[in-house]
Design a protein around this motif. Structure first.
Motif, PDB file in Angstrom:
ATOM      1  N   ARG A 177      -7.163   1.868  14.656  1.00 17.19           N
ATOM      2  CA  ARG A 177      -7.315   1.975  16.118  1.00 17.19           C
ATOM      3  C   ARG A 177      -8.770   2.374  16.412  1.00 17.19           C
ATOM      4  NH1 ARG A 177      -3.493   0.101  14.618  1.00 17.19           N
ATOM      5  NH2 ARG A 177      -1.536   1.103  14.146  1.00 17.19           N
ATOM      6  N   GLY A 179       0.801  -1.234   0.000  1.00 14.54           N
ATOM      7  CA  GLY A 179       0.000   0.000   0.000  1.00 14.54           C
ATOM      8  C   GLY A 179       0.823   1.268   0.000  1.00 14.54           C
ATOM      9  N   ASP A 180       2.118   1.158  -0.283  1.00 12.35           N
ATOM     10  CA  ASP A 180       2.952   2.364  -0.365  1.00 12.35           C
ATOM     11  C   ASP A 180       2.491   3.224  -1.547  1.00 12.35           C
ATOM     12  OD1 ASP A 180       4.349   1.547   1.794  1.00 12.35           O
ATOM     13  OD2 ASP A 180       6.027   0.689   0.677  1.00 12.35           O
ATOM     14  N   ILE A 181       2.745   4.528  -1.395  1.00 13.60           N
ATOM     15  CA  ILE A 181       2.235   5.450  -2.420  1.00 13.60           C
ATOM     16  C   ILE A 181       3.378   5.943  -3.300  1.00 13.60           C
ATOM     17  CG2 ILE A 181       0.994   7.630  -2.787  1.00 13.60           C
ATOM     18  CD1 ILE A 181       0.087   7.199   0.225  1.00 13.60           C
ATOM     19  N   LEU A 190      -1.412  13.636   1.191  1.00 11.26           N
ATOM     20  CA  LEU A 190      -0.810  12.327   1.489  1.00 11.26           C
ATOM     21  C   LEU A 190      -0.529  12.166   2.990  1.00 11.26           C
ATOM     22  CD1 LEU A 190       1.620  11.748  -1.527  1.00 11.26           C
ATOM     23  CD2 LEU A 190      -0.728  10.985  -1.215  1.00 11.26           C
ATOM     24  N   ASP A 191      -0.117  13.263   3.642  1.00  4.44           N
ATOM     25  CA  ASP A 191       0.121  13.205   5.093  1.00  4.44           C
ATOM     26  C   ASP A 191      -1.164  12.843   5.832  1.00  4.44           C
ATOM     27  OD1 ASP A 191       2.744  13.787   4.784  1.00  4.44           O
ATOM     28  OD2 ASP A 191       2.577  15.927   5.291  1.00  4.44           O
ATOM     29  N   GLU A 203      -4.799   6.325   7.634  1.00  3.08           N
ATOM     30  CA  GLU A 203      -4.595   4.886   7.455  1.00  3.08           C
ATOM     31  C   GLU A 203      -4.169   4.241   8.761  1.00  3.08           C
ATOM     32  OE1 GLU A 203      -4.569   2.558   4.392  1.00  3.08           O
ATOM     33  OE2 GLU A 203      -6.184   4.039   4.413  1.00  3.08           O
ATOM     34  N   ILE A 204      -3.283   4.940   9.503  1.00  3.16           N
ATOM     35  CA  ILE A 204      -2.790   4.411  10.773  1.00  3.16           C
ATOM     36  C   ILE A 204      -3.920   4.448  11.813  1.00  3.16           C
ATOM     37  CG2 ILE A 204      -1.119   4.727  12.629  1.00  3.16           C
ATOM     38  CD1 ILE A 204       0.633   6.161  10.553  1.00  3.16           C
ATOM     39  N   LEU A 205      -4.580   5.609  11.847  1.00  3.63           N
ATOM     40  CA  LEU A 205      -5.545   5.816  12.931  1.00  3.63           C
ATOM     41  C   LEU A 205      -6.846   5.037  12.728  1.00  3.63           C
ATOM     42  CD1 LEU A 205      -4.989   9.626  13.448  1.00  3.63           C
ATOM     43  CD2 LEU A 205      -4.067   7.772  14.822  1.00  3.63           C
ATOM     44  N   GLN A 249      -1.954   9.225   5.140  1.00  3.66           N
ATOM     45  CA  GLN A 249      -1.073   8.341   5.920  1.00  3.66           C
ATOM     46  C   GLN A 249      -1.586   8.222   7.351  1.00  3.66           C
ATOM     47  OE1 GLN A 249       2.787  10.221   5.376  1.00  3.66           O
ATOM     48  NE2 GLN A 249       3.657   8.204   4.949  1.00  3.66           N
ATOM     49  N   LEU A 250      -1.861   9.380   7.960  1.00  6.76           N
ATOM     50  CA  LEU A 250      -2.315   9.388   9.352  1.00  6.76           C
ATOM     51  C   LEU A 250      -3.645   8.656   9.488  1.00  6.76           C
ATOM     52  CD1 LEU A 250      -1.639  12.846  10.992  1.00  6.76           C
ATOM     53  CD2 LEU A 250      -1.134  10.608  11.921  1.00  6.76           C
ATOM     54  N   SER A 284       2.393  14.143  16.475  1.00  6.76           N
ATOM     55  CA  SER A 284       1.485  13.074  16.035  1.00  6.76           C
ATOM     56  C   SER A 284       2.202  11.730  16.086  1.00  6.76           C
ATOM     57  CB  SER A 284       1.003  13.321  14.609  1.00  6.76           C
ATOM     58  OG  SER A 284       0.395  14.549  14.512  1.00  6.76           O
ATOM     59  N   GLN A 344       2.650   1.965   8.347  1.00  6.98           N
ATOM     60  CA  GLN A 344       2.321   3.249   7.736  1.00  6.98           C
ATOM     61  C   GLN A 344       2.692   3.195   6.265  1.00  6.98           C
ATOM     62  OE1 GLN A 344       4.442   6.421   9.569  1.00  6.98           O
ATOM     63  NE2 GLN A 344       3.318   7.992   8.492  1.00  6.98           N
ATOM     64  N   PRO A 345       1.762   3.559   5.362  1.00  6.12           N
ATOM     65  CA  PRO A 345       2.162   3.549   3.939  1.00  6.12           C
ATOM     66  C   PRO A 345       3.286   4.559   3.687  1.00  6.12           C
ATOM     67  CG  PRO A 345      -0.022   4.529   4.228  1.00  6.12           C
ATOM     68  CD  PRO A 345       0.397   4.017   5.566  1.00  6.12           C
ATOM     69  N   GLN A 346       4.285   4.099   3.003  1.00  4.94           N
ATOM     70  CA  GLN A 346       5.422   4.980   2.707  1.00  4.94           C
ATOM     71  C   GLN A 346       5.153   5.741   1.405  1.00  4.94           C
ATOM     72  OE1 GLN A 346       8.075   5.237   4.925  1.00  4.94           O
ATOM     73  NE2 GLN A 346       6.619   3.992   6.102  1.00  4.94           N
ATOM     74  N   ILE A 347       5.773   6.936   1.303  1.00  2.00           N
ATOM     75  CA  ILE A 347       5.592   7.718   0.075  1.00  2.00           C
ATOM     76  C   ILE A 347       6.907   7.735  -0.687  1.00  2.00           C
ATOM     77  CG2 ILE A 347       5.046  10.003  -0.877  1.00  2.00           C
ATOM     78  CD1 ILE A 347       3.365  10.422   1.729  1.00  2.00           C
ATOM     79  N   GLN A 348       6.845   7.302  -1.922  1.00  2.00           N
ATOM     80  CA  GLN A 348       8.048   7.343  -2.760  1.00  2.00           C
ATOM     81  C   GLN A 348       7.832   8.439  -3.804  1.00  2.00           C
ATOM     82  OE1 GLN A 348       7.358   3.427  -3.887  1.00  2.00           O
ATOM     83  NE2 GLN A 348       8.390   2.535  -2.123  1.00  2.00           N
ATOM     84  N   GLN A 350      -4.290  14.572  14.252  1.00  4.03           N
ATOM     85  CA  GLN A 350      -3.921  15.172  12.952  1.00  4.03           C
ATOM     86  C   GLN A 350      -3.516  16.638  13.101  1.00  4.03           C
ATOM     87  OE1 GLN A 350      -7.366  14.239  10.547  1.00  4.03           O
ATOM     88  NE2 GLN A 350      -6.238  12.631   9.468  1.00  4.03           N
TER      89      GLN A 350
END
Lengths: 378, 400
Positions: free
Chosen positions: A147, A111-113, A135-136, A142-144, A139-140, B152, B167-171, A158
């Motif tokens: 939970r 799932g990396d972007i 994207l930030d 996706e993590i949160l 990302q957050l 955060s 955590q999805p990584q950004i490339q 956030q």
């Protein structure tokens, strides 16, 4: 009285010269052009201003069709970006730099972007900023999302810093054409000193025209024979030019005020500009003493202005802490500080001193050479 | 006698003039200075955030901060902001006295525990009387983003053990050279290469208008030499001087580390661009009565020529070469950057160059052949345009 007569004659010459008046008009065009350019570049590089002016919709970002309806698409949409969909990643990548400024895609099974972005696009800074913000958030989220957190808790994580802005002196707020940091930096950091010094670039040309013109018309000797001392002749020649330049700078300060770029501490700025002008005009007199024709004077003045541009404007773009003591005394650096705020640090006036000494030295040297030239001719 | 004789005379006169030689070499010194400053400027504009063309503005705006837990203070940019750590009352007094533009107040550990997931209350006082308020807001906002990421991350790590976080990584991959860098690297290099072509307008003016002012034009015209040869000979001398300066200029630039691919071809492009520039300058010189008039004419003409050269080059940089350009500056950029050229890239600029050259020399010779232009009384521009378009012949025909 004799000095006044010379002063009047020179002032009349300047005001009846169509070329000088034309150059003043050209300066006006330059100022309006620079101002327009500053406004445009501020809007193009500031995400908030671009949103405000409705320009964000022109930034097209590509997505593969399989991301339609995904949280990633939602994050990008929240940034007011125009999304375009491609059947697959390969097709989308080919369109980066053509149809779209960037392509966002899922690059692997984890799932990396992947983000491919066109660095050469005019909107690159805004596009990058908006995509990274999206994207930030993604990302957050996706993590949160995994939970068991409430929406409120997600929002706090956030946005952990809750900044409360308290406006002081709001009633007497400085009227700014654009409330953008880029606009303020480019206007006060470069364009204002450039505009205020423009008339003095013209002044060195006027002074060479005036003195060398006397030499070419063979009236220089007659001028030397008048019952006026050398310094008085120079004063009579240069004071109208200095006044003409200062009036222009004053007019440009007023114009900037109407364009909603208020220039602060104008009186002290005028004092500084007086000495800078004296330096420019002193150099003009020196050149006039060393050359024989307008052609030579023009070439020498062009070179002088080249050097002056470097000395005065390059420090504005240089960041050398070891030289900060010297750079802080450069007139343009002082103009930036004084013009950009309503308050004045009295120490800045002390930083005038090197400019005052240099200008007076140049002026003294020009009087010395004027006397020598006079001695040779008579 | 041919035009070459005139060229030799003019070159001899120019090169024997000590002041000209001095100015010629001073121009090279100016170039050297430009190269040196340009390099330090390039270093200055590259920052962590990327490329920015804004002035360096050392400690442009001032901000007092009370941040006992060091939440934001380390994220603020000390290059733009003059940051002072002060107690709340001192900081607010300084704001009131106009010593600072903004004050940032964060909670102490007694008032706020960073371990708890609660929004951190931050007060930002901004003096709206100061235009630098936008700079303070922008810098604080940038610092806020950086600090928010750190907080955060810390909270997330506290919520979940690190190894479980996926955590999805950004490339991120960028393509192409940044626009500001291209503008500086390519356009500035091109401007430096073409600059000598605009430094010798005085030579043409002196050799044509000078003849009128010194009253030596009559002797020159009385010589066994056509007037077209006089104009062509004088123009050739200036083009040779320009070519010499461009060559020295290019050698200096290459020695200073500028990357100029295909230097021979680039040189040829720059020198051939001198042909229409000298031609257009000759028109102004042939028409002008004196140096002053020629000076104004040249100023406006050069602004137009620079615009003609540089605007398509800028458009090419921002559009990434989608369109063929008539400007030789665009062609020079493509050649010294080693980019592939299409036939249109070469044919279009050289055709326009040839056309402008032919037209400009034709007009300047036509003007110089007219006694009323050289010796006066000079007819007005409208009348000249009328005659140039041979409309007067049509009118005369109908009169008959």
């Amino acid at each position: 009285m004799k000095l006044l007569a010379l002063f009047k004659k020179e002032a009349k010459d300047i005001l009846s010269n169509k070329i000088y008046l034309l150059v003043v008009f050209v300066q006006l065009l330059i100022i309006l052009g620079a101002y327009g350019l500053a406004i445009t570049s501020s809007v193009v590089t500031d995400p908030e201003l671009l949103d405000e002016w409705g320009g964000s919709a022109t930034i097209k970002v590509g997505l593969p069709q399989n991301l339609q309806g995904s949280p990633l698409e939602e994050s990008l949409k929240n940034q007011d970006l125009t999304l375009m969909y491609f059947p697959d990643v390969e097709t989308g990548l080919k369109e980066v730099g053509r149809e779209v400024v960037a392509l966002v895609y899922i690059s692997n099974e984890e799932g990396d972007i992947g983000l491919q972005i066109d660095n050469t696009n005019v909107f690159y800074p805004v596009a990058r900023d908006k995509i990274n913000t999206a994207l930030d958030y993604y990302q957050l989220e996706e993590i949160l999302s995994s939970r068991r957190l409430s929406t409120e808790e997600i929002n706090i994580i956030q946005n952990p810093l809750d900044i409360n802005e308290i406006k002081i002196n709001k009633e007497s707020a400085s009227p700014l054409a654009l409330d953008s940091s880029y606009f303020v930096e480019i206007m006060y950091g470069f364009i204002v000193p450039f505009i205020l010094l423009l008339p003095f670039f013209l002044a060195s040309n006027i002074v060479t025209d005036s003195v060398v013109g006397e030499k070419e018309r063979k009236t220089f000797e007659v001028l030397l024979m008048t019952p006026l001392s050398g310094p008085m002749v120079i004063a009579g020649k240069i004071l109208p030019i200095l006044l003409f330049s200062l009036i222009q700078s004053g007019a440009w300060i007023m114009l900037l005020y109407f364009l909603q770029v208020p220039v602060y501490n104008p009186l002290l700025l005028m004092v500084l500009l007086f000495f800078v002008g004296l330096g420019f005009i002193g150099m003009g007199v020196l050149i006039s003493m060393l050359v024989d024709s307008t052609k030579e004077a023009n070439s020498a003045v062009t070179l002088l202005l080249f050097f002056a541009t470097f000395v005065l404007f390059l420090p504005l773009f240089m960041n050398i802490p070891a030289l900060s003591g010297i750079l802080n005394t450069i007139p343009t650096v002082i103009i930036v500080r004084m013009s950009s705020g309503p308050y004045l640090n009295p120490l800045w006036i002390l930083e005038f001193l090197p400019s005052v000494f240099v200008s007076l030295a140049i002026f003294a040297l020009s009087i010395f050479y004027f006397k020598q030239e006079g001695a040779i001719r008579l | 006698m041919s035009s070459w004789t005139i060229t030799k005379w003019e070159l001899k006169n120019t090169l024997h003039n000590r002041k000209f030689i001095l100015i010629f070499f001073l121009q090279l010194v100016v170039l050297l200075m430009m190269v040196l400053f340009f390099s330090s400027f390039m270093e200055g504009i590259e920052s962590e955030e990327g490329i920015s063309l804004t002035p360096s503005l050392n400690q442009f705006a001032s901000l007092d901060i009370y941040d006992p837990q060091n939440i934001l203070i380390n994220q603020l940019n000390p290059e733009i902001l003059e940051i002072n750590s002060n107690k709340i009352d001192i900081a607010l007094n300084r704001l009131e006295g106009g010593d600072v533009t903004g004050v940032l107040i964060l909670p102490s550990s007694d008032d706020f525990n960073l371990e708890e997931i609660k929004p951190v209350p931050v007060n930002l006082y901004i003096d709206y009387e100061d235009p630098k308020r936008s700079v303070i807001k922008d810098e604080v906002s940038t610092a806020q983003n950086k600090a928010s990421s750190l907080i955060s991350e810390r909270w997330i790590n506290d919520l979940t053990p690190q190894q479980e976080v996926s955590q999805p990584q950004i490339q991120e991959e960028t393509q192409g050279e940044a626009l500001p860098l291209q503008l500086i690297n390519k356009v500035m290099t091109a401007v430096l290469l073409f600059l000598p072509l605009f430094l010798f307008g005085n030579l043409i003016v002196d050799s044509i208008v000078g003849e009128k002012e010194r009253k030596t034009g009559e002797i020159l015209i009385a010589m066994p030499l056509s007037r077209s040869n006089i104009i062509l000979g004088k123009s050739m001398a200036v083009i040779i001087t320009m070519a010499l300066q461009v060559a020295l200029w290019m050698v200096l630039m290459i020695l200073a580390g500028y990357s100029i691919e295909n230097p021979g071809l680039v040189y040829l492009i720059v020198v051939t661009t001198a042909l229409p520039i000298v031609g257009l300058t000759s028109i102004i010189a042939a028409f002008s009565k004196n140096y002053k008039e020629a000076g104004i004419g040249i100023t406006f003409a050069y602004v137009a020529i620079i615009g003609f050269l540089i605007v398509p080059a800028l458009a090419y940089i921002s559009q990434q070469g989608r369109y063929v350009s008539a400007s030789t500056m665009t062609l020079a950029i493509k050649v010294f950057s080693g980019e592939p050229l299409s036939p249109g890239d070469i044919i279009v600029p050289f055709t326009s160059l040839l056309l402008i050259s032919l037209i400009s020399y034709y007009i300047s010779i036509w003007l110089f052949k007219r006694d009323d232009i050289v010796f006066g009384p000079r007819p007005g521009i409208l009348r000249l345009l009328f005659e140039f378009a041979t409309l007067n012949k049509v009118v005369n025909y109908f009169k008959k």
